[in-house]
Design an enzyme around this catalytic site. Structure first.
Site, PDB file in Angstrom:
ATOM      1  N   ASP A  74      33.188  39.850  34.917  1.00 37.69           N
ATOM      2  CA  ASP A  74      32.307  40.059  36.054  1.00 37.69           C
ATOM      3  C   ASP A  74      32.123  41.557  36.290  1.00 37.69           C
ATOM      4  O   ASP A  74      33.091  42.311  36.264  1.00 37.69           O
ATOM      5  CB  ASP A  74      32.908  39.393  37.306  1.00 37.69           C
ATOM      6  CG  ASP A  74      31.964  39.428  38.488  1.00 37.69           C
ATOM      7  OD1 ASP A  74      30.734  39.352  38.263  1.00 37.69           O
ATOM      8  OD2 ASP A  74      32.447  39.529  39.628  1.00 37.69           O
ATOM      9  N   HIS A 115      37.793  41.022  43.699  1.00 35.87           N
ATOM     10  CA  HIS A 115      38.184  39.611  43.568  1.00 35.87           C
ATOM     11  C   HIS A 115      39.540  39.483  44.249  1.00 35.87           C
ATOM     12  O   HIS A 115      40.491  40.129  43.852  1.00 35.87           O
ATOM     13  CB  HIS A 115      38.340  39.215  42.099  1.00 35.87           C
ATOM     14  CG  HIS A 115      37.067  39.285  41.332  1.00 35.87           C
ATOM     15  ND1 HIS A 115      37.034  39.348  39.971  1.00 35.87           N
ATOM     16  CD2 HIS A 115      35.767  39.298  41.725  1.00 35.87           C
ATOM     17  CE1 HIS A 115      35.773  39.386  39.548  1.00 35.87           C
ATOM     18  NE2 HIS A 115      34.993  39.372  40.608  1.00 35.87           N
ATOM     19  N   SER A 154      39.086  43.836  39.900  1.00 35.50           N
ATOM     20  CA  SER A 154      39.707  42.520  39.883  1.00 35.50           C
ATOM     21  C   SER A 154      41.200  42.719  39.668  1.00 35.50           C
ATOM     22  O   SER A 154      41.766  43.694  40.188  1.00 35.50           O
ATOM     23  CB  SER A 154      39.047  41.669  38.788  1.00 35.50           C
ATOM     24  OG  SER A 154      39.460  40.334  38.899  1.00 35.50           O
TER      25      SER A 154
END
Lengths: 275, 192
Positions: free
Chosen positions: B132, B39, B12
């Site tokens: 996540d 992401h 991310s």
């Protein structure tokens, strides 16, 4: 430790549902289905697979919940604005030449795309001679689509999409906000027909100039995808259009050679009838 | 140790630089497929493949639904879809709800990959600002896969790897600068 539903158990379940209720999920993509079934199993706190299976077999009410929860109903208005820009600039001017326009939104979930289309048709002066059919396997979402009421919290996103898709009016003129709900205008809903329809087992019910089925086929295995493509082909007039989701393609389908893609968007035009 | 049959890299915020470095060691003869679940923000929405292609000779492509997963290919999760893996080792795409505010979600792909590949899986979790991937990494570990986390000290945004270390008994913690060499070593390990 949560009990995991194994792939063999999923198969047992799907066979049960077909025998008991006539709903055939056996040709759905398994990874997504397994994930959804697992989620529901955990959410509803079943102690074992056997109890989950028993409940599904003997409680039709629960089966309805099952259908609602395992099918993906995520959608939004004017999703992929460039797609709608192409509809507006390239497809609708062609449809405008028809005396009457029939459009089918297959697997429309809560109907946001049907409302998006109605707004486009209204702005291009075509809504009065159009009929929009919205269908889905899931009766609950169809009921919601019919009402045309959506959370006000989503309107900002929808409004941004609307502007990016080439919208020229004030998006809020299409709905009336009341507390946290937005109700869409009756002038839009008046041209919509919503009904349940199962792409796996139900037949063609009309002939259309435009069929939209976006982010539905990704949940089907190849064999079922082919069947559904044939259903769409059968339901589409010659020179009609078929629109798919951003990551879906006609390329590997049995009808591919009779369709031509329009630019870069996932829109294909039928250029030959089946031989 | 067995040689893995799939490598999944989740990242991310702050992970792009590390992934760029990883690209340079993944050549067309790389013996396993690599799937990158990142992401994205809109800045690198469209040109992620091109960006990576400037660093690697391997085939780099966005995941397509029903695609057969092949070694030596670098697959990128498309923006706004979850990437799932079927029993027959093909990809599926999924447009269901966001998980951990993310779509694609690293957790979703880690889990699915662990179900199919079990002990034949390597998962890496890189720099990032949310959790996540952590739960999924735990599941990979449970299923016998190899778990690797970027050393949070060397991460631009340490939250994600830090959180992973606090939740999962990961197999390796590797400094950003050593990740490319680590991956290369892992892939070209003689099969036992």
């Amino acid at each position: 430790m949560i009990t995991a539903i194994r792939i063999e158990e999923l198969d047992i379940l799907l066979n049960d549902l077909f025998t008991r209720y006539g709903y055939d999920f056996t040709e759905y993509s398994k990874a997504s289905l397994q994930r959804r079934v697992q989620r529901l199993f955990t959410l509803d706190k079943f102690p074992s697979f056997a109890e989950f299976r028993h409940r599904l077999q003997h409680d039709p009410q629960y089966f309805r919940r099952f259908v609602e929860e395992i099918t993906v109903n995520v959608t939004e208005m004017l999703r992929d604005p460039s797609f709608y820009r192409t509809l507006r600039s390239t497809i609708l001017p062609v449809l405008a030449t028809y005396p009457f326009i029939r459009i089918w939104h297959a697997g429309c979930a809560t109907g946001e795309e049907v409302y998006s289309m109605a707004i486009l048709l209204k702005e291009t002066g075509l809504l009065h001679k159009s009929l929009l059919y919205g269908t889905d396997i899931n009766p609950q979402v169809i009921e919601r689509a019919r009402k045309g009421i959506f959370p006000v919290s989503q309107m900002q996103k929808f409004s941004e999409n609307y502007i990016q898709s080439g919208g020229i009016h004030d998006f809020s003129s299409y709905y009336t906000a009341n507390y946290h709900l937005a109700k869409f205008d009756n002038s839009l809903t008046g041209k919509m027909i919503f009904s349940t329809h199962n792409l796996v087992s139900d037949f063609s019910f009309n002939e259309f100039q435009l069929i939209l089925c976006r982010n539905v086929l990704i949940y089907f295995e190849r064999g079922l995808q082919s069947k559904v493509f044939k259903l769409f082909d059968y339901s589409l007039e010659n020179f009609g259009y078929l629109a798919l989701g951003a990551k879906e393609s006609l390329r590997f389908s049995p009808i591919a050679d009779r369709y031509r893609q329009i630019g870069k968007e996932k829109i294909w035009r039928k250029v030959h009838e089946a031989g | 140790m067995r040689r893995a049959k799939l490598m999944v890299i989740g990242g991310s915020a702050g992970s792009l630089q590390v992934i760029m470095e990883i690209m340079s060691v993944i050549r067309p003869d790389f013996p396993l497929p690599v799937l990158i679940v990142l992401h994205r923000n809109s800045i690198f929405e469209s040109n992620l493949e091109e960006l990576f292609a400037s660093r690697s000779q391997a085939i780099i492509k966005e995941v397509e639904e029903k695609e057969v997963i092949l070694p030596g290919v670098i697959y990128i999760a498309p923006a706004d879809y979850h990437v799932l893996i079927e029993e027959d080792q093909t990809f599926s795409l999924d447009y269901s709800e966001r998980v951990n505010f993310s779509r694609p979600s690293i957790d979703v792909t880690f889990r699915c990959a662990a179900d199919v590949y079990g002990t034949d899986l390597v998962c890496l979790l890189l720099s990032g600002g949310n959790a996540d991937g952590v739960e999924g990494l735990g599941y990979v570990k449970e299923r016998g896969g190899l778990t690797v986390v970027q050393d949070p000290v060397t991460a631009e945004v340490p939250y994600m790897p830090q959180h992973a270390l606090s939740q999962v008994a990961v197999d390796f913690v590797v400094a950003a600068g050593n990740i490319p060499a680590f991956i290369k070593g892992l892939a070209f390990l003689p099969p036992v």
